[in-house]
Motif scaffolding. Structure first.
Motif, mmCIF file in Angstrom:
data_model
loop_
_atom_site.group_PDB
_atom_site.id
_atom_site.type_symbol
_atom_site.label_atom_id
_atom_site.label_comp_id
_atom_site.label_asym_id
_atom_site.label_seq_id
_atom_site.Cartn_x
_atom_site.Cartn_y
_atom_site.Cartn_z
ATOM 1 N N ILE A 131 0.108 8.530 -1.152
ATOM 2 C CA ILE A 131 -0.027 9.311 -2.371
ATOM 3 C C ILE A 131 1.340 9.858 -2.786
ATOM 4 O O ILE A 131 2.253 9.952 -1.972
ATOM 5 C CB ILE A 131 -1.080 10.435 -2.208
ATOM 6 C CG1 ILE A 131 -0.720 11.354 -1.049
ATOM 7 C CG2 ILE A 131 -2.457 9.855 -2.029
ATOM 8 C CD1 ILE A 131 -1.647 12.544 -0.888
ATOM 9 N N HIS A 132 1.502 10.206 -4.053
ATOM 10 C CA HIS A 132 2.788 10.577 -4.649
ATOM 11 C C HIS A 132 3.547 11.637 -3.853
ATOM 12 O O HIS A 132 4.744 11.510 -3.613
ATOM 13 C CB HIS A 132 2.580 11.029 -6.083
ATOM 14 C CG HIS A 132 3.839 11.412 -6.791
ATOM 15 N ND1 HIS A 132 4.864 10.528 -6.989
ATOM 16 C CD2 HIS A 132 4.247 12.585 -7.319
ATOM 17 C CE1 HIS A 132 5.851 11.143 -7.615
ATOM 18 N NE2 HIS A 132 5.497 12.380 -7.837
ATOM 19 N N THR A 191 4.955 8.042 -10.653
ATOM 20 C CA THR A 191 3.847 7.781 -9.734
ATOM 21 C C THR A 191 4.260 7.783 -8.269
ATOM 22 O O THR A 191 3.417 7.901 -7.392
ATOM 23 C CB THR A 191 3.216 6.412 -10.028
ATOM 24 O OG1 THR A 191 4.187 5.390 -9.762
ATOM 25 C CG2 THR A 191 2.715 6.322 -11.455
ATOM 26 N N ARG A 226 0.873 -1.168 0.000
ATOM 27 C CA ARG A 226 0.000 0.000 0.000
ATOM 28 C C ARG A 226 0.903 1.209 0.000
ATOM 29 O O ARG A 226 1.758 1.345 0.866
ATOM 30 C CB ARG A 226 -0.895 0.000 1.225
ATOM 31 C CG ARG A 226 -1.955 -1.047 1.155
ATOM 32 C CD ARG A 226 -2.952 -0.848 2.256
ATOM 33 N NE ARG A 226 -4.025 -1.789 2.072
ATOM 34 C CZ ARG A 226 -4.692 -2.323 3.059
ATOM 35 N NH1 ARG A 226 -4.386 -2.039 4.295
ATOM 36 N NH2 ARG A 226 -5.666 -3.156 2.813
ATOM 37 N N ARG A 227 0.752 2.058 -0.962
ATOM 38 C CA ARG A 227 1.648 3.202 -1.063
ATOM 39 C C ARG A 227 0.919 4.475 -0.692
ATOM 40 O O ARG A 227 -0.268 4.614 -0.937
ATOM 41 C CB ARG A 227 2.217 3.326 -2.467
ATOM 42 C CG ARG A 227 1.199 3.794 -3.486
ATOM 43 C CD ARG A 227 1.888 4.269 -4.742
ATOM 44 N NE ARG A 227 0.930 4.765 -5.686
ATOM 45 C CZ ARG A 227 0.496 6.013 -5.731
ATOM 46 N NH1 ARG A 227 0.916 6.895 -4.891
ATOM 47 N NH2 ARG A 227 -0.379 6.388 -6.634
ATOM 48 N N GLU A 259 -1.920 -0.105 -4.253
ATOM 49 C CA GLU A 259 -3.159 0.656 -4.176
ATOM 50 C C GLU A 259 -2.896 1.928 -3.385
ATOM 51 O O GLU A 259 -2.038 1.953 -2.506
ATOM 52 C CB GLU A 259 -4.269 -0.155 -3.529
ATOM 53 C CG GLU A 259 -3.974 -0.594 -2.111
ATOM 54 C CD GLU A 259 -4.998 -1.571 -1.556
ATOM 55 O OE1 GLU A 259 -5.612 -1.208 -0.536
ATOM 56 O OE2 GLU A 259 -5.181 -2.644 -2.135
ATOM 57 N N SER A 260 -3.600 2.981 -3.732
ATOM 58 C CA SER A 260 -3.456 4.247 -3.019
ATOM 59 C C SER A 260 -4.325 4.253 -1.777
ATOM 60 O O SER A 260 -5.427 3.723 -1.798
ATOM 61 C CB SER A 260 -3.847 5.419 -3.904
ATOM 62 O OG SER A 260 -2.971 5.531 -4.983
ATOM 63 N N TRP A 315 5.391 5.135 -6.853
ATOM 64 C CA TRP A 315 5.164 3.764 -6.387
ATOM 65 C C TRP A 315 6.495 3.071 -6.156
ATOM 66 O O TRP A 315 7.450 3.230 -6.916
ATOM 67 C CB TRP A 315 4.365 2.982 -7.403
ATOM 68 C CG TRP A 315 2.945 3.415 -7.544
ATOM 69 C CD1 TRP A 315 2.433 4.660 -7.331
ATOM 70 C CD2 TRP A 315 1.864 2.600 -7.959
ATOM 71 N NE1 TRP A 315 1.096 4.660 -7.582
ATOM 72 C CE2 TRP A 315 0.716 3.423 -7.969
ATOM 73 C CE3 TRP A 315 1.743 1.281 -8.335
ATOM 74 C CZ2 TRP A 315 -0.530 2.935 -8.325
ATOM 75 C CZ3 TRP A 315 0.506 0.797 -8.691
ATOM 76 C CH2 TRP A 315 -0.626 1.624 -8.682
ATOM 77 N N THR A 339 -5.447 6.950 1.667
ATOM 78 C CA THR A 339 -5.391 8.319 2.168
ATOM 79 C C THR A 339 -4.997 8.351 3.642
ATOM 80 O O THR A 339 -4.622 9.392 4.159
ATOM 81 C CB THR A 339 -6.720 9.043 1.972
ATOM 82 O OG1 THR A 339 -7.756 8.287 2.604
ATOM 83 C CG2 THR A 339 -7.014 9.206 0.481
#
Length: 104
Positions: free
Chosen positions: A9-10, A64, A6-7, A98-99, A66, A101
């Motif tokens: 946001i950029h 991205t 799980r990453r 997957e992004s 990622w 928050t």
């Protein structure tokens, strides 16, 4: 089975790298490709904590943010392993992300 990552946001990925590079020996190491051929920005951190010299490489997609891959490479020093140096000690390739928050 390849682990999923799980990453953040950029912008958060960039912030993490900025903080790490300012507080550790993490350094930009050019471009590289992972084991499935994806190109990315490589970051390296060296260590002698285990007796030999080990390089930890992180490959990140520059568009991205990622995380594409991670490798631990024994590059020099005494080793009880019967391997030719440099030798990859471990690696992970992240094929799915997957992004999020916020952290679960």
């Amino acid at each position: 089975m390849t682990p999923r990552l799980r990453r953040p946001i950029h912008s958060r990925s960039a912030a993490v790298l900025t903080v790490l590079s300012s507080h550790t020996a993490l350094a930009y190491a050019g471009t590289g490709a992972d084991r499935v051929g994806r190109k990315g920005a490589a970051f390296a951190l060296g260590s002698t904590a285990a007796g030999g010299h080990t390089t930890y490489m992180l490959l990140i997609d520059p568009d991205t943010g990622w995380f594409l891959a991670y490798e631990q490479i024994l590059t020099a020093g005494p080793t009880a392993l019967d391997v030719e140096l440099p030798a990859v000690l471990s690696y992970r390739t992240y094929l799915q992300a997957e992004s999020i928050t916020k952290m679960p």
